[in-house]
Design a protein around this motif. Structure first.
Motif, PDB file in Angstrom:
ATOM      1  N   UNK B 122       0.778  -1.101  -0.060  1.00 34.02           N
ATOM      2  CA  UNK B 122      -0.133   0.065  -0.134  1.00 34.02           C
ATOM      3  C   UNK B 122       0.841   1.489  -0.086  1.00 34.02           C
ATOM      4  N   UNK B 125       2.041   1.857  -3.501  1.00 28.81           N
ATOM      5  CA  UNK B 125       0.965   2.665  -4.314  1.00 28.81           C
ATOM      6  C   UNK B 125       0.828   3.923  -4.092  1.00 28.81           C
ATOM      7  N   UNK B 144      -9.414   7.647 -12.238  1.00 26.75           N
ATOM      8  CA  UNK B 144      -9.634   6.343 -11.623  1.00 26.75           C
ATOM      9  C   UNK B 144     -10.578   6.296 -10.526  1.00 26.75           C
ATOM     10  N   UNK B 145     -10.231   6.998  -9.687  1.00 26.76           N
ATOM     11  CA  UNK B 145     -11.092   7.102  -8.378  1.00 26.76           C
ATOM     12  C   UNK B 145     -12.552   7.455  -8.355  1.00 26.76           C
ATOM     13  N   UNK B 179       5.550   0.990 -10.558  1.00 27.87           N
ATOM     14  CA  UNK B 179       5.090  -0.290  -9.604  1.00 27.87           C
ATOM     15  C   UNK B 179       5.350  -1.887 -10.155  1.00 27.87           C
ATOM     16  N   UNK B 180       5.858  -1.671 -11.303  1.00 31.94           N
ATOM     17  CA  UNK B 180       6.023  -3.061 -11.895  1.00 31.94           C
ATOM     18  C   UNK B 180       6.864  -4.133 -11.131  1.00 31.94           C
ATOM     19  N   UNK B 183       4.511  -6.417  -8.282  1.00 35.49           N
ATOM     20  CA  UNK B 183       3.683  -7.424  -8.583  1.00 35.49           C
ATOM     21  C   UNK B 183       3.992  -8.415  -9.637  1.00 35.49           C
ATOM     22  N   UNK B 184       3.591  -9.603  -9.386  1.00 34.99           N
ATOM     23  CA  UNK B 184       3.911 -10.660 -10.392  1.00 34.99           C
ATOM     24  C   UNK B 184       2.158 -10.709 -10.854  1.00 34.99           C
ATOM     25  N   UNK B 185       1.983 -11.311 -12.172  1.00 34.29           N
ATOM     26  CA  UNK B 185       0.918 -11.435 -12.642  1.00 34.29           C
ATOM     27  C   UNK B 185      -0.098 -12.366 -11.740  1.00 34.29           C
ATOM     28  N   UNK B 188      -1.347  -9.852  -9.425  1.00 34.24           N
ATOM     29  CA  UNK B 188      -2.448  -8.993 -10.017  1.00 34.24           C
ATOM     30  C   UNK B 188      -3.834  -9.742  -9.946  1.00 34.24           C
ATOM     31  N   UNK B 191      -5.121  -9.875  -6.197  1.00 35.66           N
ATOM     32  CA  UNK B 191      -5.545  -8.542  -5.614  1.00 35.66           C
ATOM     33  C   UNK B 191      -6.877  -8.075  -6.336  1.00 35.66           C
ATOM     34  N   UNK B 192      -7.167  -8.670  -7.784  1.00 34.74           N
ATOM     35  CA  UNK B 192      -8.510  -8.218  -8.248  1.00 34.74           C
ATOM     36  C   UNK B 192      -9.484  -8.829  -7.527  1.00 34.74           C
TER      37      UNK B 192
END
Lengths: 143, 209
Positions: B122, B125, B144-145, B179-180, B183-185, B188, B191-192
């Protein structure tokens, strides 16, 4: 005229993204950022969802409640200042206003302005001198 | 045609305090989310959010429902946040993991280790968003928000839609680069689903700072 025509011609040329634009952009972005896609970025951004803390509402209500109080205080100060100004306004003209018995003196204020010169003169001893002094205000004063 | 919130605000203008409480209850969370992410700091963000509601309340007598209430509210919020970060004495405060752990969070009964990992992620981000140039940050957060249309954002920032698109693209690109590593795929995907316990295991080991 020529400019207006040129503007019209320029309006005709409105390029739009080609069919492969989005895919091309995503490919270029992917090359720069590894495997992270736009969707993944959006999911990642959702991880940070700050929320109001426990004291937020109470703090806000305290600040909100303080606002009218402060305004009321200011209103009191304003009212006191206005009352003081009004009282001063009523008193000041009275202090400055001439009393009825001062009216004759004020009517001859020009004579009083040369009082110092008159004061230097000796006592009036004869009728001629008295007449001269009586006509003093008609003379031009030279210094 | 004015929306529900604008109608409430008209009642606030006419002296209805209960209407203001209703508006505050409706919009406090979105505004706090916006301000905290804008300045990258929970306590300062909350102060700014309170300032924004106070501003709106104090200016109630001049309110005219010329646009959707949300657009009006976020215009005030964005200008207030931009003023904050443009102040000469403004310094972005570092974000600590401890501070994030104290923030309200839906933990789903996660373990302490998992919570710390979540807080690290967090923080990454939040820092990435807070380090964006201010106009890119404003556009990203509004779009986005708040799901605000690009046209509305352009009006709010007094610029063109194409400029807003450009700012948004640059903001997203900068965030993706930043941010790359975090995260691993697989992460992601997790987290979705919002599954904190499972997702934290997939955080790249070198992603934390």
């Amino acid at each position: 005229m020529i400019k207006a025509h040129l503007d019209q011609l320029l309006e005709l040329d409105q390029p739009t993204p080609s069919a492969g634009f989005d895919a091309d952009f995503k490919a270029r972005l992917a090359a720069e950022t590894g495997d992270l896609s736009l969707d993944q970025l959006d999911q990642l951004l959702e991880l940070d969802q700050p929320a109001p803390s426990a004291g937020f509402d109470a703090d806000f209500k305290a600040r909100l409640a303080a606002t009218p109080r402060a305004r009321r205080r200011l209103a009191w100060i304003g009212a006191l200042a206005a009352a003081a100004a009004l009282a001063l306004g009523l008193w000041w003209p009275r202090a400055e206003a001439p009393r009825p018995e001062e009216a004759p003196m004020l009517a001859h204020l020009d004579l009083l302005e040369v009082y110092e010169e008159v004061d230097l003169l000796d006592a009036l001893e004869d009728e001629d001198t008295f007449e001269a002094v009586a006509q003093l205000h008609t003379l031009e004063v030279t210094r | 045609m004015i929306d529900d919130d604008a109608a409430l605000m008209c009642r606030v203008r006419d002296g209805d305090v209960a209407a203001f409480n209703e508006l505050f209850a409706r919009w406090r969370s979105p505004i706090v989310r916006f301000t905290v992410r804008f300045v990258g700091h929970q306590a300062r963000g909350e102060e700014l959010a309170q300032d924004i509601f106070l501003k709106i309340y104090r200016a109630r007598a001049r309110y005219e429902p010329r646009e959707a209430f949300k657009a009006y509210l976020f215009r005030v919020a964005t200008n207030h946040c931009l003023n904050e970060v443009r102040r000469a004495e403004y310094r972005r405060r570092p974000i600590s993991v401890d501070e994030l752990l104290r923030e309200p969070m839906d933990t789903h009964g996660a373990s302490p280790d998992a919570l710390i990992e979540a807080a690290r992620m967090q923080r990454a981000v939040r820092e990435a968003v807070a380090s964006l140039p201010e106009t890119q940050r404003a556009v990203l957060l509004l779009q986005k928000e708040q799901g605000m249309p690009l046209k509305d954002i352009a009006d709010l920032l007094e610029t063109t839609v194409s400029a807003v698109k450009s700012l948004l693209t640059r903001a997203r690109r900068a965030l993706m680069v930043e941010l790359a590593p975090f995260m691993t795929p697989h992460a992601a995907e997790i987290s979705a689903r919002g599954d904190l316990n499972a997702g934290l295991g997939a955080v790249a080991p070198d992603g934390g700072r």
